[in-house]
Design a protein around this motif. Structure first.
Motif, short mmCIF file in Angstrom:
data_model
loop_
_atom_site.label_atom_id
_atom_site.label_comp_id
_atom_site.label_asym_id
_atom_site.label_seq_id
_atom_site.Cartn_x
_atom_site.Cartn_y
_atom_site.Cartn_z
N VAL A 1 1.53 -0.60 -11.06
CA VAL A 1 2.00 -1.99 -11.05
C VAL A 1 2.63 -2.32 -12.40
CG1 VAL A 1 1.31 -4.41 -10.84
CG2 VAL A 1 0.20 -2.66 -9.41
N MET A 2 3.86 -2.78 -12.35
CA MET A 2 4.56 -3.24 -13.56
C MET A 2 4.75 -4.75 -13.43
SD MET A 2 6.49 -3.19 -16.25
CE MET A 2 6.98 -1.57 -16.71
N VAL A 3 3.98 -5.52 -14.21
CA VAL A 3 4.18 -6.97 -14.22
C VAL A 3 5.17 -7.26 -15.36
CG1 VAL A 3 3.14 -9.26 -14.38
CG2 VAL A 3 1.84 -7.37 -13.35
N LYS A 4 6.40 -7.62 -14.96
CA LYS A 4 7.47 -7.78 -15.95
C LYS A 4 7.30 -9.08 -16.73
CE LYS A 4 10.17 -7.53 -12.50
NZ LYS A 4 11.31 -7.53 -11.57
N LYS B 1 -4.49 -5.37 -11.88
CA LYS B 1 -5.67 -4.70 -11.28
C LYS B 1 -5.81 -5.10 -9.81
CE LYS B 1 -8.74 -4.18 -15.32
NZ LYS B 1 -9.94 -4.80 -15.98
N ARG B 2 -5.59 -6.39 -9.54
CA ARG B 2 -5.69 -6.90 -8.16
C ARG B 2 -4.67 -6.20 -7.26
NH1 ARG B 2 -7.66 -8.06 -4.00
NH2 ARG B 2 -7.16 -9.85 -2.69
N LEU B 3 -3.46 -6.02 -7.77
CA LEU B 3 -2.40 -5.39 -6.96
C LEU B 3 -2.69 -3.92 -6.74
CD1 LEU B 3 0.65 -7.25 -8.52
CD2 LEU B 3 -0.21 -7.47 -6.17
N VAL B 4 -3.34 -3.26 -7.70
CA VAL B 4 -3.77 -1.87 -7.49
C VAL B 4 -4.89 -1.84 -6.44
CG1 VAL B 4 -5.03 0.06 -8.56
CG2 VAL B 4 -3.01 -0.90 -9.68
N ASP B 5 -5.78 -2.80 -6.52
CA ASP B 5 -6.85 -2.89 -5.49
C ASP B 5 -6.24 -3.08 -4.10
OD1 ASP B 5 -8.72 -2.66 -7.46
OD2 ASP B 5 -9.20 -4.82 -7.57
N LEU B 6 -5.08 -3.76 -4.04
CA LEU B 6 -4.43 -4.00 -2.74
C LEU B 6 -3.66 -2.77 -2.26
CD1 LEU B 6 -3.20 -7.68 -3.28
CD2 LEU B 6 -4.90 -6.90 -1.60
N GLY B 7 -3.59 -1.73 -3.14
CA GLY B 7 -3.02 -0.46 -2.67
C GLY B 7 -1.86 0.10 -3.44
N PRO C 1 0.81 -1.24 0.00
CA PRO C 1 0.00 0.00 0.00
C PRO C 1 0.84 1.27 0.00
CG PRO C 1 -0.85 -1.55 1.61
CD PRO C 1 0.49 -2.07 1.17
N LEU C 2 2.13 1.15 0.28
CA LEU C 2 3.01 2.33 0.31
C LEU C 2 3.73 2.52 -1.02
CD1 LEU C 2 4.64 1.76 3.85
CD2 LEU C 2 2.66 3.20 3.27
N ALA C 3 3.55 1.58 -1.95
CA ALA C 3 4.34 1.57 -3.18
C ALA C 3 3.81 2.57 -4.21
CB ALA C 3 4.36 0.17 -3.78
N LYS C 4 4.72 3.40 -4.72
CA LYS C 4 4.35 4.23 -5.88
C LYS C 4 4.38 3.34 -7.13
CE LYS C 4 5.10 8.72 -7.90
NZ LYS C 4 5.61 10.06 -7.59
N VAL C 5 5.38 2.44 -7.14
CA VAL C 5 5.49 1.45 -8.22
C VAL C 5 5.90 0.12 -7.56
CG1 VAL C 5 6.53 0.83 -10.44
CG2 VAL C 5 6.41 3.24 -9.76
N ILE C 6 5.25 -0.97 -8.00
CA ILE C 6 5.71 -2.30 -7.60
C ILE C 6 6.04 -3.06 -8.88
CG2 ILE C 6 3.30 -3.12 -7.39
CD1 ILE C 6 4.37 -5.06 -5.19
N THR C 7 7.14 -3.82 -8.85
CA THR C 7 7.64 -4.42 -10.11
C THR C 7 7.78 -5.94 -9.99
OG1 THR C 7 9.95 -4.19 -9.40
CG2 THR C 7 8.97 -2.31 -10.59
N PRO C 8 6.68 -6.65 -9.80
CA PRO C 8 6.80 -8.11 -9.71
C PRO C 8 7.09 -8.76 -11.05
CG PRO C 8 4.48 -7.51 -9.73
CD PRO C 8 5.27 -6.22 -9.65
N ASN C 9 7.89 -9.83 -11.05
CA ASN C 9 7.96 -10.66 -12.23
C ASN C 9 6.73 -11.56 -12.19
OD1 ASN C 9 8.50 -12.88 -10.53
ND2 ASN C 9 10.71 -12.52 -10.65
#
Ligand code: ADP
Ligand code: MP5
Length: 269
Positions: A172-175, A162-168, A131-139
């Motif tokens: 979200v960058m899904v690599k 979309k789910r990860l944005v819903d989580l806060g 929820p604190l992430a401006k960007v999250i970069t999961p593979n």
């Protein structure tokens, strides 16, 4: 006038290709002053991880305090955070210092398959840090763990984002590096409203140690300069593409990427 400054809170990779070593090399090549708070020391080379030695929570907190109280980072990257206690501590520190430019690379497994995050820590990643992430970069595997979804298609990646944005998470960058089904590597960004695709030619190579770290560090560097997320990712994509294409070619396993390539430095003997 000031110098852009970035803090990486991550593990040390003795092999120099990933972790804070990759982060500092990337920051430096992009003209950003890099600082570190080390979570764990790992003994690594291109063949795998030979040892993981976590620091104490006090050691981690004191490093972050030292940087925060004198050097005011413009952006913060989190990499290997080892366990739930460290994730919660880092989250508390981010809130305490009011930092907003947070790039979370949810490191779970090294390229050789060795675990870099303890099993129960996934929950802390989701509830405390995401929820604190401006960007999250999961593979793709990391996105599957964080969402509990199976990701086999681009539409699956869109649903996971979309789910990860819903989580806060704000962005979200899904690599796409782990999707070897075609000759284009597609990274998917979702900003809460629009999907953006970043494509690059797939390089058939085993020298991809530290690709995720380097990519997230480049995003962090660009955001520390005041660039927006889209422009930061555009630059980061070009940085990692050149780092993979202009291979250094040493090590018997997953060799490191070439952090000099983006600036076309000729370093060969
Ligand atoms: N073989 C490859 N060719 C071109 N780009 C790649 C390749 N592998 C990874 N990348 C790029 O490197 C970055 C890291 O991707 P990925 O390997 O999915 O992350 P991680 O290192 O965290 O597993 C992404 O931008 C991806 O597009
Ligand atoms: C200390 C440390 N942090 C992160 C990674 C992941 O590396 P990759 O970017 O290849 O997934 C690693 N191997 N070691």
């Amino acid at each position: 006038m000031t110098v852009s400054r970035a803090l990486t809170i991550a593990g040390s990779d003795s092999g120099g290709g990933a972790g804070i070593q990759a982060d500092l090399k990337t920051f430096q090549e992009l003209g950003v002053f890099g600082m570190t708070a080390i979570t764990a020391v790992t003994a690594q080379n291109t063949l795998g991880v030979q040892g993981v030695y976590p620091l104490t929570l006090e050691a981690l907190k004191t490093q972050i305090d030292s940087v925060a109280e004198d050097l005011s980072p413009h952006a913060i990257k989190t990499g290997m955070l080892f366990n739930a206690d460290m994730i919660r501590l880092v989250s508390q520190q981010i809130v305490h210092y009011g930092w907003e430019n947070i790039i979370v690379d949810p490191v779970m497994v090294a390229k050789g398959g060795q675990s870099l995050l303890q099993e129960e820590a996934d929950e802390a990643l989701i509830t405390s840090l995401l929820p604190l992430a401006k960007v999250i970069t999961p593979n793709i595997p990391e996105a599957e763990v964080l969402t509990g979804m199976e990701i086999r298609t681009l539409d699956h990646r869109k649903d996971a984002a979309k789910r990860l944005v819903d989580l806060g998470a704000k962005n979200v960058m899904v690599k796409g590096g782990h999707d070897s089904t075609n000759d284009v590597v597609t990274d998917l960004l979702y900003d809460g409203h629009t999907f953006h695709l970043f494509e690059g030619e797939r390089k058939e190579t085993k020298h991809t140690h530290g690709t995720g770290c380097t990519f997230a560090a480049a995003i962090t560097a660009e955001i520390s300069k005041g660039n927006n997320v889209l422009d930061a990712i555009q630059t980061a994509k070009a940085f990692i593409q050149s780092a993979i294409e202009d291979q250094l070619g040493f090590g018997s396993g997953h060799g490191p990427t070439n952090h000099w390539a983006y600036n076309k430095r000729n370093v060969y003997r």
